[in-house]
Every structure is written in C-alpha cells, then in structure tokens.
Design an enzyme around this catalytic site. Structure first.
Site, PDB file in Angstrom:
ATOM      1  N   SER A 108      11.416  -4.682  -0.254  1.00 29.93           N
ATOM      2  CA  SER A 108      10.975  -3.997  -1.479  1.00 29.93           C
ATOM      3  C   SER A 108      12.025  -4.253  -2.553  1.00 29.93           C
ATOM      4  CB  SER A 108      10.867  -2.491  -1.227  1.00 29.93           C
ATOM      5  OG  SER A 108      10.757  -1.788  -2.456  1.00 29.93           O
ATOM      6  N   TYR A 142      14.302   5.247   2.354  1.00 31.86           N
ATOM      7  CA  TYR A 142      13.460   4.055   2.194  1.00 31.86           C
ATOM      8  C   TYR A 142      14.259   2.893   1.613  1.00 31.86           C
ATOM      9  CZ  TYR A 142       9.598   1.116   0.611  1.00 31.86           C
ATOM     10  OH  TYR A 142       8.736   0.058   0.405  1.00 31.86           O
TER      11      TYR A 142
END
Ligand code: NAP
Length: 261
Positions: free
Chosen positions: A152, A165
């Site tokens: 990401s 995350y």
C-alpha cells in the site's frame, strides 16, 4: 475521468499457473480476472467469501481460464502450506506466480489499540505473506517464478488510525526486498505493488469526504479500479518483468508524486 477499456495483447501469461489470495475480495477479483484474460490458469483463494470467489472463477472461466477455488485461513501457517500445495497439485506440480493479496484494513487510534488488534493485522498481512511465499518458493525453486505482494502507499505514508496497517505494509515491502535477494539465485522474483485508494461498492457513501479529497489530490483525478492493480500484477508476473525484482510498483494515480507542503 475513467479511461475507456482498451484491447490488450493476449497471452502475456500463457502457460502460467497462478495463485491469487483474497480472490473473493475487490482487488483480488481484479487481479484474478486480469491473470485469466492474459492466459494464466488461476487458483483463487478465499477464506469466507466462497460465493464471491466462485463468481470470480465463473468470470475468469468466461475469459477462457482454467480455475479452482481453494479455502484457507492464512493466519494459520499450516493452512498457508496446504493452500500452496493444493494449488501446485492442481497445476500439475507447477506454480509459476503467487499474488499475496489477502489482507485486513481495520482502523483504530494508537491509544485505544490492543495488542490483540495489532497482532491480528500483523498475522494476517505479514505472517501470511512470509508463510505463503516460503511454501511457494519450495515449488518454484525447480523452474523459477514470481511472487507479488499487495502492499500500500501507506507503507511509506501512514494514515491516522492505521499504525498497525501501515507498519504491516512497510514490513511486506521489506519482506519482498529481502526475499528478492535470497530467492533471486533460484530464479524467483519477488516484488510489491502499492495501490492507492481503490474503488469498491459503497465507498463513496461510506467515506464521501475521503473520496473527494483523494480525487482532488490525484493528478489523474480518479480512484483506482481493481483491474488497475491487476494490470500491474500481470506485468510483474510476465516475461516483460524478467529483470525486475525487489521493486515496489506504486499504482496510485500519481498521489505519491504530490508534494506534502
Ligand atoms: N482497497 C484499497 O483501497 C487498498 C489500497 C491499498 C492496498 N490494499 C490492499 O489490497 C488488498 C486487497 O484489499 P481489498 O480492498 O480488495 O480488500 P477486501 O475486499 O476486504 O479483500 C481482502 C480479502 O482478504 C481476505 N482475508 C482477510 N483475512 C484473511 C485471513 N485471515 N485468511 C485468508 N484470507 C483473509 C478476505 O477473504 P474472505 O473475504 O474470503 O474472508 C478478503 O476477501 C489488501 O492487502 C489491502 O491491504 C487495498
């Protein structure tokens, strides 16, 4: 503005046996379908989204691909090994491409975050990548192959309430670089794709402000589509990327190119 679909040369992945994890989810479907369109036989992994994975398999079959749906909870190391073994057996003893796409994206502010919540994200997003890659490398070491992790842009630019995350995605990027070093001599390439915000059903209603800000920040003026991520994964699994390993391919409509001051 959403660009029109353009015809693409078929056959970039002809003869490949691919395993895509999280193929019942939004991006996983986009990846699996692109692999199918480019000629790969695709093993679609899911945990709970069996119906969605079967629907993806149906669409991949319409594109001419051979498919199978396999179930596993990837927080369990034995299940990761079993999943890879089943995919390779289905592929006649071969597995040429693995896309580690499955992951969770919960939000929690650091002061309220429990150790259990931290561990769940790390187990799902990082440890599963380690286990599936190691199992796949055992199969690929004879003939080579490619592994692509879905990271990401938050691996390098954290968002609020996403410490677990962001840390997990940074770990995945570094795992890929390390794995590129160690598996390179076996002919196994390991890369990451780092998506920006990707459209999914209901996102605009759930997070209108975020979607608006994203569009304003993106030089290309739109959210990603699952197939944009699929295209990047196809490239990395294809012979076009035969000299590409240890690379993080950012696919974010240009948001990361924008200065932050
Ligand atoms: N959406 C975005 O904007 C975005 C941006 C950057 C990166 N990403 C990354 O892209 C990947 C896919 O995201 P997505 O948006 O498509 O999410 P999604 O629709 O929620 O799909 C993720 C899939 O991961 C699977 N999964 C979760 N925990 C699992 C476990 N313990 N064992 C096995 N499978 C598990 C789920 O499988 P089941 O449903 O079958 O349980 C789910 O279908 C993720 O790694 C995410 O971090 C997404």
């Amino acid at each position: 503005m959403t660009p029109p679909e353009h015809p693409r040369p078929p056959g970039l992945l002809d003869g490949q046996i691919a395993l895509v994890t999280g193929a019942g989810g939004g991006i996983g479907r986009g990846i699996a379908l692109r692999f199918a369109e480019h000629g790969a036989a695709v093993a679609l992994h899911c945990r709970t989204s069996v119906a969605a994975a079967r629907e993806t398999a149906r669409q991949a079959g319409d594109a001419g691909a051979r498919t199978v749906v396999l179930q596993a909870d990837l927080t369990d190391e034995d299940a990761c090994r079993r999943l890879v073994r089943e995919a390779a057996e289905w592929g006649g003893g071969r597995l040429t491409a693995l896309v580690n796409n499955a992951g969770v994206q919960p939000t929690r502010a650091l002061p309220e975050m429990t150790a259990g919540e931290w561990r769940e994200v790390v187990d799902t997003n990082v440890s599963s990548v380690f286990s599936c890659t190691r199992a796949a490398a055992e199969v690929m070491r004879e003939q080579g192959g490619s592994v692509t992790h879905i990271a990401s842009i938050e691996a390098s630019r954290p968002a609020p309430d996403h410490a677990h995350y962001s840390a997990s995605k940074a770990a995945v990027v570094m795992h890929a670089r390390s794995a590129a070093l160690e598996y390179g001599p076996l002919g196994i390439r390991v890369n990451t794709v780092s998506p920006g915000l990707v459209h999914r059903e209901g996102l605009e209603d759930a997070w209108p402000d975020g979607v608006r800000r994203w569009r304003e920040a993106a030089p290309l003026g739109r959210l990603g589509r699952p197939q944009d991520i699929g295209d990047a994964c196809v490239f990395l699994a294809s012979p076009l990327a035969s000299w590409v390993t240890g690379h993080d391919l950012v696919v974010d409509g240009g948001v990361s190119a924008r200065s932050t001051w």
